[in-house]
Design an enzyme around this catalytic site. Structure first.
Site, PDB file in Angstrom:
ATOM      1  N   ARG A  74       0.866  -1.172   0.000  1.00  0.00           N
ATOM      2  CA  ARG A  74       0.000   0.000   0.000  1.00  0.00           C
ATOM      3  C   ARG A  74       0.906   1.225   0.000  1.00  0.00           C
ATOM      4  O   ARG A  74       1.902   1.251   0.713  1.00  0.00           O
ATOM      5  CB  ARG A  74      -0.803  -0.017   1.305  1.00  0.00           C
ATOM      6  CG  ARG A  74      -1.988   0.856   1.381  1.00  0.00           C
ATOM      7  CD  ARG A  74      -2.725   0.556   2.687  1.00  0.00           C
ATOM      8  NE  ARG A  74      -1.886   0.846   3.862  1.00  0.00           N
ATOM      9  CZ  ARG A  74      -1.780   2.042   4.422  1.00  0.00           C
ATOM     10  NH1 ARG A  74      -2.443   3.065   3.944  1.00  0.00           N
ATOM     11  NH2 ARG A  74      -1.016   2.216   5.484  1.00  0.00           N
ATOM     12  N   ARG A 133      -2.739  10.352   0.692  1.00  0.00           N
ATOM     13  CA  ARG A 133      -3.878  10.965   1.385  1.00  0.00           C
ATOM     14  C   ARG A 133      -4.480  12.061   0.528  1.00  0.00           C
ATOM     15  O   ARG A 133      -3.738  12.878  -0.023  1.00  0.00           O
ATOM     16  CB  ARG A 133      -3.407  11.561   2.711  1.00  0.00           C
ATOM     17  CG  ARG A 133      -2.927  10.501   3.651  1.00  0.00           C
ATOM     18  CD  ARG A 133      -2.435  11.118   4.941  1.00  0.00           C
ATOM     19  NE  ARG A 133      -1.828  10.081   5.784  1.00  0.00           N
ATOM     20  CZ  ARG A 133      -0.975  10.326   6.753  1.00  0.00           C
ATOM     21  NH1 ARG A 133      -0.624  11.562   7.026  1.00  0.00           N
ATOM     22  NH2 ARG A 133      -0.477   9.333   7.457  1.00  0.00           N
ATOM     23  N   ARG A 144      20.571  -4.566   5.927  1.00  0.00           N
ATOM     24  CA  ARG A 144      21.099  -3.263   5.551  1.00  0.00           C
ATOM     25  C   ARG A 144      21.623  -2.611   6.826  1.00  0.00           C
ATOM     26  O   ARG A 144      21.087  -2.820   7.924  1.00  0.00           O
ATOM     27  CB  ARG A 144      20.013  -2.355   4.957  1.00  0.00           C
ATOM     28  CG  ARG A 144      19.415  -2.873   3.686  1.00  0.00           C
ATOM     29  CD  ARG A 144      20.359  -2.860   2.522  1.00  0.00           C
ATOM     30  NE  ARG A 144      20.597  -1.524   1.993  1.00  0.00           N
ATOM     31  CZ  ARG A 144      21.497  -1.259   1.043  1.00  0.00           C
ATOM     32  NH1 ARG A 144      22.258  -2.243   0.561  1.00  0.00           N
ATOM     33  NH2 ARG A 144      21.649  -0.046   0.570  1.00  0.00           N
ATOM     34  N   ARG A 181      18.397  10.650   4.080  1.00  0.00           N
ATOM     35  CA  ARG A 181      17.681  11.696   4.815  1.00  0.00           C
ATOM     36  C   ARG A 181      18.632  12.412   5.769  1.00  0.00           C
ATOM     37  O   ARG A 181      19.724  11.911   6.068  1.00  0.00           O
ATOM     38  CB  ARG A 181      16.486  11.137   5.576  1.00  0.00           C
ATOM     39  CG  ARG A 181      16.838  10.078   6.602  1.00  0.00           C
ATOM     40  CD  ARG A 181      15.577   9.563   7.298  1.00  0.00           C
ATOM     41  NE  ARG A 181      15.924   8.642   8.362  1.00  0.00           N
ATOM     42  CZ  ARG A 181      15.083   8.142   9.254  1.00  0.00           C
ATOM     43  NH1 ARG A 181      13.817   8.486   9.222  1.00  0.00           N
ATOM     44  NH2 ARG A 181      15.483   7.316  10.187  1.00  0.00           N
ATOM     45  N   GLU A 221      22.101  10.420   6.810  1.00  0.00           N
ATOM     46  CA  GLU A 221      21.954   8.961   6.927  1.00  0.00           C
ATOM     47  C   GLU A 221      22.242   8.265   5.595  1.00  0.00           C
ATOM     48  O   GLU A 221      21.627   8.601   4.582  1.00  0.00           O
ATOM     49  CB  GLU A 221      20.514   8.700   7.372  1.00  0.00           C
ATOM     50  CG  GLU A 221      20.271   7.382   7.987  1.00  0.00           C
ATOM     51  CD  GLU A 221      18.878   7.313   8.629  1.00  0.00           C
ATOM     52  OE1 GLU A 221      18.568   8.151   9.517  1.00  0.00           O
ATOM     53  OE2 GLU A 221      18.103   6.446   8.230  1.00  0.00           O
ATOM     54  N   TYR A 266      11.633  -6.488  10.893  1.00  0.00           N
ATOM     55  CA  TYR A 266      11.575  -5.097  11.314  1.00  0.00           C
ATOM     56  C   TYR A 266      10.359  -4.972  12.216  1.00  0.00           C
ATOM     57  O   TYR A 266       9.238  -5.239  11.779  1.00  0.00           O
ATOM     58  CB  TYR A 266      11.443  -4.121  10.125  1.00  0.00           C
ATOM     59  CG  TYR A 266      11.301  -2.726  10.681  1.00  0.00           C
ATOM     60  CD1 TYR A 266      12.423  -1.979  11.000  1.00  0.00           C
ATOM     61  CD2 TYR A 266      10.054  -2.204  10.986  1.00  0.00           C
ATOM     62  CE1 TYR A 266      12.305  -0.741  11.607  1.00  0.00           C
ATOM     63  CE2 TYR A 266       9.922  -0.967  11.602  1.00  0.00           C
ATOM     64  CZ  TYR A 266      11.053  -0.246  11.900  1.00  0.00           C
ATOM     65  OH  TYR A 266      10.940   0.974  12.525  1.00  0.00           O
ATOM     66  N   ASP A 293       8.440  -2.247  15.020  1.00  0.00           N
ATOM     67  CA  ASP A 293       8.454  -0.977  15.740  1.00  0.00           C
ATOM     68  C   ASP A 293       8.479  -1.248  17.245  1.00  0.00           C
ATOM     69  O   ASP A 293       8.200  -2.367  17.702  1.00  0.00           O
ATOM     70  CB  ASP A 293       7.208  -0.155  15.373  1.00  0.00           C
ATOM     71  CG  ASP A 293       7.422   0.631  14.082  1.00  0.00           C
ATOM     72  OD1 ASP A 293       8.552   1.090  13.842  1.00  0.00           O
ATOM     73  OD2 ASP A 293       6.448   0.793  13.318  1.00  0.00           O
TER      74      ASP A 293
END
Ligand SMILES: Cc1cc2nc3c(=O)[nH]c(=O)nc-3n(C[C@H](O)[C@H](O)[C@H](O)COP(=O)(O)OP(=O)(O)OC[C@H]3O[C@@H](n4cnc5c(N)ncnc54)[C@H](O)[C@@H]3O)c2cc1C
Length: 383
Positions: free
Chosen positions: A172, A176, A247, A277, A300, A348, A350
């Site tokens: 996805r 927005r 990575r 970034r 980064e 990964y 959170d």
């Protein structure tokens, strides 16, 4: 009372330790780093005084009230909303792609319904079954949005042509059709007032918990009733089946007088800019912004993880599952060891997911301890 050994003083190890200690067990937590909190570790930069997120910026966000309340037991979560900007082709845009971004990029003043129709008209309808990341993105948003915001950034982040990345990475695209530029959709979002390391220190502050730092699991040989291992699963087995791919990130630190970029996070989307970034850390603590005359930023860079590098993001796209399955098979043969956390399960996750899984693992253990002599390993679906 059981004696439990926890490898890793990150958020996963700390939460398991606390939960078990509160239930009367004796816990040893060990970490090879000289600090607790794992990758969430933050400390004050001695030169600027700014709270520095040492392994890259961390914003706590969750849709689970129980997890939000759990963190608030151990710290004061300050309100923080992540509003990311992107620089592409010499212009600044709002992210994630929202009505402002669409109007900026196409130089229009579309309403929400007009923008939805417009994006529909750009999407590549000829791609019916996308076979790559690139085709998936083109089928969703068309060429211009894809090329501006996703192509170069993805190439830099994964070190691969997006044509070679599987479509499944991109289920996805966050798109927005209003001016909401809050990066996360979760209702609870914040950053601990005194930093993550202080929050983890409070979690670990219990008479049943001993913490040993600067010590590797491999160098330790005590006797325990159970081990929770939050290090890399392939490392536990001495990489016997080969190395799982990761990575890594490298940070170039910049310190400037005053402000550097005026925002916490700016993504650099063009592939000819080598970094992904720049993050300006004082903006992650808006409640103390006025206190600093200087600023610290990280540029980064993402690259393939070498043997001596910190593993950051699991690379789950080039036939990883055969290798992972071998390690899962070996893990299942272990007696009294549970593999947990982001490295132990090669995913990964959170921080909110790490806490939720740690609570589940610990609570299952507690109920089993009450009726069994030996604790079977706790397994999280690693796929
Ligand atoms: C760049 C980046 C940004 C992120 N940003 C966010 C964010 O904004 N919001 C969010 O919710 N999440 C974010 N995350 C995810 C977050 O970092 C994880 O959810 C969290 O670190 C998981 O905690 P953990 O305890 O499972 O693992 P870790 O924090 O990795 O802790 C594992 C610990 O185990 C120790 N260890 C490993 N092997 C051994 C060994 N053999 N012997 C001794 N010690 C060992 C390590 O030193 C480490 O301290 C981000 C992750 C990355 C990579």
């Amino acid at each position: 009372m059981k004696r439990i050994f926890i490898v890793g003083a990150g958020i996963t190890g700390a939460v398991i330790a606390r939960e078990l200690a509160e239930n009367g067990h004796k816990i040893l937590v060990m970490d090879e780093r000289p600090h607790i909190a794992g990758n969430c570790h933050s400390e004050r930069d001695p030169l600027t005084g700014v709270m520095e997120h040492k392994y890259g910026p961390h914003i706590f966000h969750t849709d689970k009230k129980e997890i939000w309340n759990y963190t608030n037991r151990f710290c004061e979560m300050m309100p923080y909303v992540n509003r990311v900007k992107a620089i592409a082709g010499g212009r600044v845009y709002s992210l994630p792609v929202n009505l402002h971004t669409i109007n900026q990029l196409f130089d229009k003043t579309l309403s929400p319904s007009e923008a939805a129709e417009f994006i529909k008209s750009l999407a590549r309808t000829d791609i019916r079954e996308p076979s790559s990341f690139e085709e998936q993105a083109l089928a969703m948003v068309g060429e211009k949005i894809y090329m501006t915001f996703f192509e170069g950034y993805t190439r830099k982040q994964w070190g691969l042509d997006p044509k070679l990345l599987p479509a499944s990475i991109l289920k996805r695209l966050p798109l927005r059709f209003n001016y909401d530029d809050n990066y996360y959709a979760h209702p609870y979002q914040g950053i601990p007032a005194t930093g993550y390391t202080e929050m983890v220190r409070k979690i670990l502050e219990h008479e049943g918990i001993e913490v040993v730092l600067g010590c590797k699991f491999e160098d330790h040989n005590g006797k325990f009733d159970h081990v929770y291992y939050t290090g890399p699963i392939d490392r536990y087995f001495g990489y016997s089946e080969g190395r799982l791919e990761y990575r890594t990130l490298k940070f170039d630190t910049l310190r400037v007088k005053g402000d550097y970029q005026g925002n916490a996070v700016i993504n650099y989307c063009d592939s000819d800019v080598p970094f992904t970034r720049i993050t300006e850390h004082k903006y992650f603590a808006p409640w103390e912004m006025g206190s600093f005359s200087s600023s610290i930023c990280y540029k980064e860079y993402s690259s393939q993880c070498g043997h001596e590098d910190e593993p950051y993001y699991p690379v789950r796209h080039a036939g990883y599952s055969d290798l992972l399955n071998k390690y899962i098979g070996l893990a299942k043969l272990q007696n009294g060891v549970s593999f947990v956390g982001r490295l132990g399960t090669y995913r990964y996750i959170d921080m909110d997911a790490a806490i939720a899984e740690a609570l589940t693992a610990a609570r299952e253990s507690v109920s089993l301890f009450n009726c069994k002599q030996e604790l079977p390993s706790f397994f999280i679906d690693m796929h």
